[in-house]
Design a protein around this motif. Structure first.
Motif, mmCIF file in Angstrom:
data_model
loop_
_atom_site.group_PDB
_atom_site.id
_atom_site.type_symbol
_atom_site.label_atom_id
_atom_site.label_comp_id
_atom_site.label_asym_id
_atom_site.label_seq_id
_atom_site.Cartn_x
_atom_site.Cartn_y
_atom_site.Cartn_z
ATOM 1 N N SER A 1 0.777 -1.180 0.001
ATOM 2 C CA SER A 1 0.104 -0.205 -0.138
ATOM 3 C C SER A 1 0.838 1.294 0.141
ATOM 4 N N ASP A 2 1.974 1.342 0.879
ATOM 5 C CA ASP A 2 2.775 2.562 0.869
ATOM 6 C C ASP A 2 3.334 2.737 -0.649
ATOM 7 N N ALA A 3 3.851 1.590 -1.322
ATOM 8 C CA ALA A 3 4.526 1.468 -2.633
ATOM 9 C C ALA A 3 3.575 2.222 -3.380
ATOM 10 N N GLU B 1 3.807 -0.484 -14.903
ATOM 11 C CA GLU B 1 4.947 -0.095 -15.656
ATOM 12 C C GLU B 1 6.320 0.149 -14.803
ATOM 13 N N THR B 2 5.929 0.295 -13.384
ATOM 14 C CA THR B 2 7.159 0.536 -12.771
ATOM 15 C C THR B 2 7.277 -0.603 -11.768
ATOM 16 N N ASN B 3 6.422 -1.654 -11.986
ATOM 17 C CA ASN B 3 6.664 -2.907 -11.229
ATOM 18 C C ASN B 3 6.167 -2.623 -9.850
ATOM 19 N N THR B 4 5.164 -1.819 -9.646
ATOM 20 C CA THR B 4 4.428 -1.594 -8.373
ATOM 21 C C THR B 4 3.209 -2.578 -8.463
ATOM 22 N N PHE B 5 2.710 -3.238 -7.362
ATOM 23 C CA PHE B 5 1.552 -3.931 -7.230
ATOM 24 C C PHE B 5 0.566 -2.982 -7.229
ATOM 25 N N TRP B 6 -0.501 -3.477 -8.367
ATOM 26 C CA TRP B 6 -1.681 -2.487 -8.280
ATOM 27 C C TRP B 6 -2.320 -3.088 -6.985
ATOM 28 N N PRO C 1 -8.753 -0.505 -4.117
ATOM 29 C CA PRO C 1 -9.308 0.346 -2.849
ATOM 30 C C PRO C 1 -9.343 -0.499 -1.205
ATOM 31 N N VAL C 2 -9.994 -1.369 -1.706
ATOM 32 C CA VAL C 2 -10.381 -2.428 -0.317
ATOM 33 C C VAL C 2 -9.158 -2.792 0.338
ATOM 34 N N ALA C 3 -7.976 -2.658 -0.250
ATOM 35 C CA ALA C 3 -6.692 -3.330 0.186
ATOM 36 C C ALA C 3 -5.800 -2.232 0.755
ATOM 37 N N ARG C 4 -6.127 -1.034 0.421
ATOM 38 C CA ARG C 4 -5.228 0.105 0.727
ATOM 39 C C ARG C 4 -5.255 0.308 2.172
ATOM 40 N N TRP C 5 -4.200 0.923 2.648
ATOM 41 C CA TRP C 5 -3.793 0.784 4.092
ATOM 42 C C TRP C 5 -4.804 1.892 4.940
ATOM 43 N N GLN C 6 -5.226 2.958 4.137
ATOM 44 C CA GLN C 6 -5.933 3.954 4.617
ATOM 45 C C GLN C 6 -7.255 3.339 4.877
ATOM 46 N N PHE C 7 -7.834 2.631 3.798
ATOM 47 C CA PHE C 7 -9.143 1.823 3.897
ATOM 48 C C PHE C 7 -9.206 1.133 5.223
ATOM 49 N N LEU C 8 -8.120 0.222 5.457
ATOM 50 C CA LEU C 8 -8.112 -0.716 6.667
ATOM 51 C C LEU C 8 -8.228 0.258 7.792
ATOM 52 N N ARG C 9 -7.360 1.352 8.012
ATOM 53 C CA ARG C 9 -7.219 2.283 9.203
ATOM 54 C C ARG C 9 -8.663 2.758 9.483
ATOM 55 N N LEU D 1 -0.858 -0.023 15.185
ATOM 56 C CA LEU D 1 0.738 0.046 15.413
ATOM 57 C C LEU D 1 1.519 -0.064 14.169
ATOM 58 N N ILE D 2 1.467 -0.832 13.308
ATOM 59 C CA ILE D 2 2.012 -1.268 12.028
ATOM 60 C C ILE D 2 1.766 0.433 11.275
ATOM 61 N N SER D 3 0.757 0.956 11.333
ATOM 62 C CA SER D 3 0.460 2.391 10.801
ATOM 63 C C SER D 3 1.503 2.997 11.167
ATOM 64 N N THR D 4 2.295 2.906 12.206
ATOM 65 C CA THR D 4 3.311 4.081 12.655
ATOM 66 C C THR D 4 4.650 3.592 12.073
ATOM 67 N N ILE D 5 4.675 2.600 11.272
ATOM 68 C CA ILE D 5 5.928 2.293 10.410
ATOM 69 C C ILE D 5 6.173 3.443 9.460
ATOM 70 N N PRO D 6 7.204 4.048 9.609
ATOM 71 C CA PRO D 6 7.326 5.212 8.581
ATOM 72 C C PRO D 6 7.791 4.681 7.222
ATOM 73 N N PHE D 7 7.415 5.258 6.096
ATOM 74 C CA PHE D 7 7.796 4.723 4.924
ATOM 75 C C PHE D 7 8.631 5.742 4.107
ATOM 76 N N ARG D 8 8.740 6.885 4.704
ATOM 77 C CA ARG D 8 9.877 8.102 4.246
ATOM 78 C C ARG D 8 10.821 8.363 5.155
ATOM 79 N N HIS D 9 12.005 8.111 4.439
ATOM 80 C CA HIS D 9 13.272 8.522 5.215
ATOM 81 C C HIS D 9 14.308 9.214 4.401
#
Length: 568
Positions: A47-49, A97-102, A105-113, A184-192
């Motif tokens: 979802s982050d990717a 085209e950039t090898n990113t998983f499609w 909407p139902v699987a996006r992290w924001q939806f789960l949160r 809890l897992i939502s707190t894993i930062p994906f930008r550094h």
């Protein structure tokens, strides 16, 4: 290699996650908890990717200098313009085209949160699966997560079919705990500033694999090989390009380390991305849940892989029968019994002798040799007994391997490296071609025919806790540097107690036993000039004095305690 700031960031993150997650799921054993945590880490990563790629696309759609620019002048008003951009952002091909998983909407992290607390007690949600919107009754948080995993698997069948462990609905735990775990897992930062989301979540995934292996003990060792040992084999073999194969892959540690090795050592001038690595990954695993862990491990890092059609027994259902790999690496089960049920005695893999039913060590070794390319190299961990045993024809197989000049290097390892066994282990390195040639790494190898390098690494490493030993990077470098120096003939010298190059005649004198200690000898002891008799007399007297001092102090302590009213 991560720098100090990056490592500190990762260490703090993993400590926080492990401590918090343990508090949330005390009722689950490690084998269940493993899949709960790693499945959610996988969902968070994809979802982050997806979100990162989505932000890139949005910037491109609004940039007049980019090919994807959408001109607002073509629309009657801003609302129509924004609607069109939103629709374009849902274009699946932009992500593929950039090898990113499609990610639907139902699987996006924001939806789960947003929905995880809503569905406790049951809620009717409208979700979209494969461009079809439908209403379904979500009965629990576990059901919400399973629906997300199912949707992402359906939308990425080529890569993820049968990979995701959709069992959250079946978990016998408080649904509120799953809500907290999502938070809890939502707190894993994906930008550094210097680490990518793939680096961060890949590190988290690998850290949790190691922690679960420790928690599961002996059973955990079936899916996890300690990172230091994997790194040692990878650094010695240097799989820069070609086909990489592991017939007992567990959770895929050798593949991860191979990819990291290439990324760290690639030519910086070419700026080759990890997505264009010149290696192909092939693996096999019998255990279904471990096979799933390995596939998720690859997917999290964007590594293409071929793990066969299904989890399967390596001996009776070889998933890659025609493969001839350039690099073969494995940590198969030690001293595995009753491995040959359904295996033909005349199997073409048993070129150097039929392995005994009571021990699969030489079955694994010969299976790997069978799949090794003519110029290929391989490394595998085996129990120490494989270096000297003559039981049930094992000595004859070992002799045949040596006489056919297939053994290149033997490394004796220190004890207490593994979470699942105290059996002493060694690493066999074999190749079908010891002639002078250019290796995949670019190293110019000299003629090494009828020679074997022996390395005794039993004194290396340090105790990282009361139970487990580990290697430092300096330890790994010491072993690898000696091996590569011997291969290239540059600055190699035998070192007493550590390494020795032996020829076939010497090995024959030792009855084809390959234990490094027989060849490297004992390390030289520094002569301090004191005669042995004098030294023993001095040390004995010193010990006597220490015993007397101990008795004196013990008597004084007892006297003080009696004075305080305590009975001794």
């Amino acid at each position: 290699m991560t720098d100090q700031n990056e490592q500190e960031f990762l260490n703090n993150l993993e400590k926080k996650l492990w401590t918090s997650a343990n508090k949330l799921l005390p009722s689950l054993d490690a084998s269940q908890y493993k899949h709960v945590m790693l499945g959610l880490v996988f969902l968070k990563y994809v979802s982050d990717a997806f979100d990162i790629r989505r932000d890139e696309l949005k910037a491109q759609f609004t940039n007049p200098k980019h090919d994807y620019f959408i001109d607002p002048a073509d629309f009657d008003d801003d609302a129509d313009y924004q609607t069109d951009i939103a629709a374009e952002l849902e274009g699946r091909d932009y992500y593929l085209e950039t090898n990113t998983f499609w990610v639907p909407p139902v699987a996006r992290w924001q939806f789960l949160r947003d929905k995880n607390k809503v569905v406790i007690g049951g809620a009717e949600l409208s979700i979209q699966v494969k461009n079809r919107t439908k209403k379904i009754k979500i009965s629990s948080v576990g059901h919400l997560i399973d629906s997300a995993l199912e949707a992402i698997e359906l939308d990425n069948e080529k890569k993820l079919k049968g990979v995701l462990n959709k069992r959250y609905t079946q978990l016998q735990i408080d649904q509120a705990k799953l809500c907290e775990l999502i938070d809890l897992i939502s707190t894993i930062p994906f930008r550094h500033k210097s680490l990518s989301s793939k680096d961060i979540l890949g590190h988290v995934y690998e850290y949790f694999l190691g922690q679960f292996a420790l928690a599961e003990g002996k059973k955990g060792g079936q899916f996890y090989t300690p990172k230091a040992i994997v790194s040692l084999i990878v650094q010695m073999l240097e799989p820069y390009k070609g086909r990489v194969y592991d017939p007992a892959m567990g959770s895929g540690g050798f593949f991860v380390q191979s990819e990291q090795f290439i990324r760290e050592h690639q030519d910086r001038k070419t700026k080759q991305s990890s997505g264009n690595l010149e290696i192909s990954i092939y693996g096999q695993e019998y255990n279904h849940t471990t096979w799933q862990l390995a596939a998720m491990n690859m997917a999290i890092r964007g590594i293409d892989f071929n793990f066969g059609k299904e989890p399967a027994n390596t001996y009776t259902n070889d998933q890659h029968p025609d493969l001839r790999a350039d690099f073969v690496m494995a940590n198969p089960p030690f001293n595995m019994k009753e491995w040959d049920t359904g295996v033909d005695d005349n199997d073409p893999r048993w070129v150097y002798g039929r392995p005994p039913s009571g021990n699969a060590n030489f079955a694994w070794l010969q299976h790997m040799l069978y799949h090794l390319a003519p110029n290929g190299s391989m490394g595998l961990l085996l129990a120490n007994g494989s270096m000297s045993s003559n039981t049930s024809g094992e000595g004859d197989i070992r002799k045949a391997l040596i006489e056919n000049d297939l053994v290149e290097c033997m490394v004796a390892l220190p004890g207490q490296l593994f979470t699942n066994t105290q059996i002493p282990a060694c690493i066999w390195f074999l190749t079908k071609n010891k002639n002078a040639r250019t290796a995949a790494s670019g190293r110019q190898l000299i003629d090494r025919r009828n020679k074997v390098l022996f390395i005794d690494a039993r004194n290396l490493g340090y105790m990282k806790d009361r139970v487990l030993r580990d290697f430092t990077q300096n330890d790994l470098n010491k072993i690898c540097d000696v091996y590569h120096a011997w291969q290239t003939g540059k600055d190699y010298e035998d070192q007493k107690g550590f390494c020795s190059s032996a020829n076939l005649t010497e090995i024959q004198k030792h009855d084809y036993v390959l234990t490094p200690g027989r060849y490297v000898g004992a390390e030289d002891v520094i002569d301090d000039g004191e005669a042995f008799v004098d030294k023993m007399a001095r040390l004995t007297a010193q010990l006597k004095t220490q015993f007397e001092e101990n008795d004196r102090l013990e008597a004084k302590i007892k006297k003080n305690l009696v004075g305080l009213g305590y009975e001794i």
